[in-house]
Scaffold this active site. Structure first.
Site, PDB file in Angstrom:
ATOM      1  N   HIS A 285       0.787  -1.074   0.109  1.00 52.37           N
ATOM      2  CA  HIS A 285       0.036   0.089  -0.052  1.00 52.37           C
ATOM      3  C   HIS A 285       0.859   1.059   0.011  1.00 52.37           C
ATOM      4  O   HIS A 285       2.112   1.288  -0.022  1.00 52.37           O
ATOM      5  CB  HIS A 285      -0.815   0.063   1.244  1.00 52.37           C
ATOM      6  CG  HIS A 285      -0.298  -0.013   2.543  1.00 52.37           C
ATOM      7  ND1 HIS A 285       0.006   1.276   3.243  1.00 52.37           N
ATOM      8  CD2 HIS A 285       0.100  -0.905   3.218  1.00 52.37           C
ATOM      9  CE1 HIS A 285       0.548   1.056   4.314  1.00 52.37           C
ATOM     10  NE2 HIS A 285       0.532  -0.304   4.458  1.00 52.37           N
TER      11      HIS A 285
ATOM     12  N   CYS B 270       2.776  -5.263   6.657  1.00 54.58           N
ATOM     13  CA  CYS B 270       2.592  -5.072   5.358  1.00 54.58           C
ATOM     14  C   CYS B 270       3.711  -4.077   4.517  1.00 54.58           C
ATOM     15  O   CYS B 270       4.537  -3.662   5.525  1.00 54.58           O
ATOM     16  CB  CYS B 270       1.189  -4.303   5.400  1.00 54.58           C
ATOM     17  SG  CYS B 270      -0.196  -5.332   5.381  1.00 54.58           S
TER      18      CYS B 270
END
Length: 532
Positions: A433, A452
């Site tokens: 992201h 992440c």
């Protein structure tokens, strides 16, 4: 016996299986800048599990007749260390003695040499240690060491069978060459004393340093300073030394400031024998990967170098289409797991569904100190039916503790996922992201996330994976990211995403690049493979 191998997810576009190796094929590009085990998708350091074991005896027809291949076979087996493999594993010394004695023509000797050669082919093809993964995969049954040996008719055929077993990617060859260089350096300089320590304030160009002469000699040995460079002023950290240190820092994942600090001195004091082990680990890890596909796209992240590369088969994989810095999971707390997944869709202006662990360990304590925390950070409570709950600031913590509610963050400038999320469904809920905290990309050490991966160039990566310049031009991608409206976009074809771990790489200029072992993964595997 057929050797099982991990392949790309079965539904990946174009047999996405092959694209991974491509990644590492160029993994270290012209840039010298750098780029606890997870629940699943991690390398297994111990026990060592060879994917070929047990090796069954064959008829060893390749050793029969008048070819006289036994001496050549032993000579080729002696080259195992060039691939980072342990010579003792193939009992070469014992077999050499047996060949020279009365047993040299016995059936037992032929059987044992045949078994050693099959084991060598297996190790070259699939590595010695297994890579466990929960990602859907099917075994690749295309490599059978017995079949390969059965086709051998002469010396050239035996050499070709060995060459064909190793990964056929340029990066493997570059790392193999660097391994030979560092092994020779280790043999030539077994005495590798640590450099004199520096004061906490570190040393800038022009400052005094008692280890200046040793530093100069070391930088010359490592190739960061011209071997013909004249000796500098005795006891002075000269500008020439600072320039060479800057080159060393660029190759070792350090701040490229030319300042002689504790971290740089520590890296300069690492003996070549340990660099040999790191390079051997990279060869081993490359052998775990599936072969590259004939067409498609791939995104690869090498975690310890904080770097992402994207490759497109239309460019013949000549060079990465994209290269960027990334932020990965924090060491010791939330490391990024290693696996091969498939990116299937993008989410522009994403909601952030706060994981239960963060909700419990971070959100609830913050609510206890500040009941208005959710409102101040564009967060809301969502019920089990997916609808937003209207609760007062003082009641949010109670609703969360009671269950039946969760926290999510609305799209916007404060959203921790930034303007776009790259989804690759997996049991660990790991994805790529963007981020609103872009200043973090300027740090050298970027293990800062909850697991992440935050990407430095989200718009460029989105355009790459969407692969539709008509509908998704740079302008259109930027507009979607800035619209503030949550939007899902399915990719036309899944894009393989490889989360890899190598602390030693070699760029296309042949420079060896080393990175800190941020998750402490090297030591156990070095010990298991007896590399030091």
């Amino acid at each position: 016996m057929v050797v099982p191998r991990v392949t790309w997810p079965a539904k990946a576009h174009g047999g996405a299986a092959h694209l991974l190796l491509l990644l590492l094929l160029q993994a270290a590009t012209g840039s010298a800048a750098f780029a606890r085990d997870a629940v699943a998708g991690v390398e297994v350091a111990a026990p060592v599990v060879n994917p070929c074991a047990p090796i069954a005896a064959t008829d060893a027809s390749w050793l029969s007749g008048a070819q006289g291949l036994a001496p050549l076979a032993l000579q080729l087996l002696r080259a195992a260390p060039e691939h980072g493999l342990d010579l003792r594993r193939y009992q070469v010394d014992a077999l050499t003695r047996r060949l020279a004695g009365p047993e040299g023509t016995s059936a037992a000797f032929v059987r044992d040499l045949d078994r050693a050669m099959m084991q060598y082919l297996c190790d070259l093809h699939g590595g010695r240690a297994a890579w466990a993964s929960r990602v859907s995969a099917a075994p690749d049954t295309g490599f059978d060491p017995r079949q390969r040996l059965a086709t051998v008719r002469d010396a050239q055929g035996l050499a070709q069978a060995i060459d064909a077993a190793a990964p056929a990617i340029p990066l493997y060859g570059r790392v193999k060459a660097a391994l030979a260089q560092y092994r020779e350096l280790s043999r030539a300089t077994p005495d590798w004393p640590a450099l004199p320590p520096v004061a906490r304030a570190a040393i800038h160009a022009g400052g005094p340093y008692a280890g200046a002469a040793l530093l100069q000699a070391r930088l010359q040995l490592l190739g960061d300073l011209n071997a013909q460079a004249p000796m500098g002023s005795d006891g002075i950290y000269t500008p020439a030394l600072a320039g060479a240190v800057r080159r060393f820092q660029a190759r070792h994942g350090l701040d490229e400031d030319g300042v002689l600090g504790t971290g740089t001195v520590t890296a300069l004091s690492v003996p070549p024998a340990h660099r040999v082990a790191q390079l051997a680990l990279t060869l081993e890890r490359l052998r775990w990967l599936p072969p590259p596909p004939a067409h498609g796209r791939v995104v690869v992240v090498n975690v310890p170098t904080y770097r992402l590369w994207a490759f497109d088969a239309r460019d013949n994989f000549a060079a990465p289409a994209l290269e960027m810095r990334v932020i990965v999971g924090a060491r010791g707390r939330t490391p990024t797991p290693l696996f091969i997944g498939e990116m299937r869709y993008l989410e522009f202006a994403p909601y952030w569904n706060v994981p239960a662990s963060i909700q419990k360990n971070e959100i609830l304590p913050k609510l206890a100190r500040n009941p208005a925390y959710l409102q101040q950070n564009d967060m809301e409570l969502v019920g089990s039916d997916g609808r937003v709950l209207q609760v007062g600031a003082g009641d949010a913590a109670n609703r969360l503790r009671a269950g039946g509610a969760r926290v999510r963050q609305r799209p916007g400038s404060r959203n921790v996922l930034g303007d776009v999320k790259f989804a690759l469904p997996n049991p660990m809920n790991i994805y790529l992201h963007s981020t609103s905290a872009r200043e973090l990309f300027q740090r050298t050490h970027r293990d800062l996330s909850h697991g992440c991966i935050r990407v430095e160039q989200p718009a460029e990566l989105a355009q790459f994976v969407l692969a539709d310049p008509q509908q998704w031009s740079g302008t259109q991608v930027t507009a979607a990211m800035g619209a503030g409206k949550n939007r899902f976009v399915k990719l036309a074809a899944p894009v393989p995403v490889v989360l890899f771990y190598a602390t030693a790489l070699v760029d296309r200029q042949g420079r060896a690049l080393f990175a800190p072992d941020i998750y402490g993964r090297d030591a156990a595997l070095i010990a298991a493979l007896q590399l030091e």
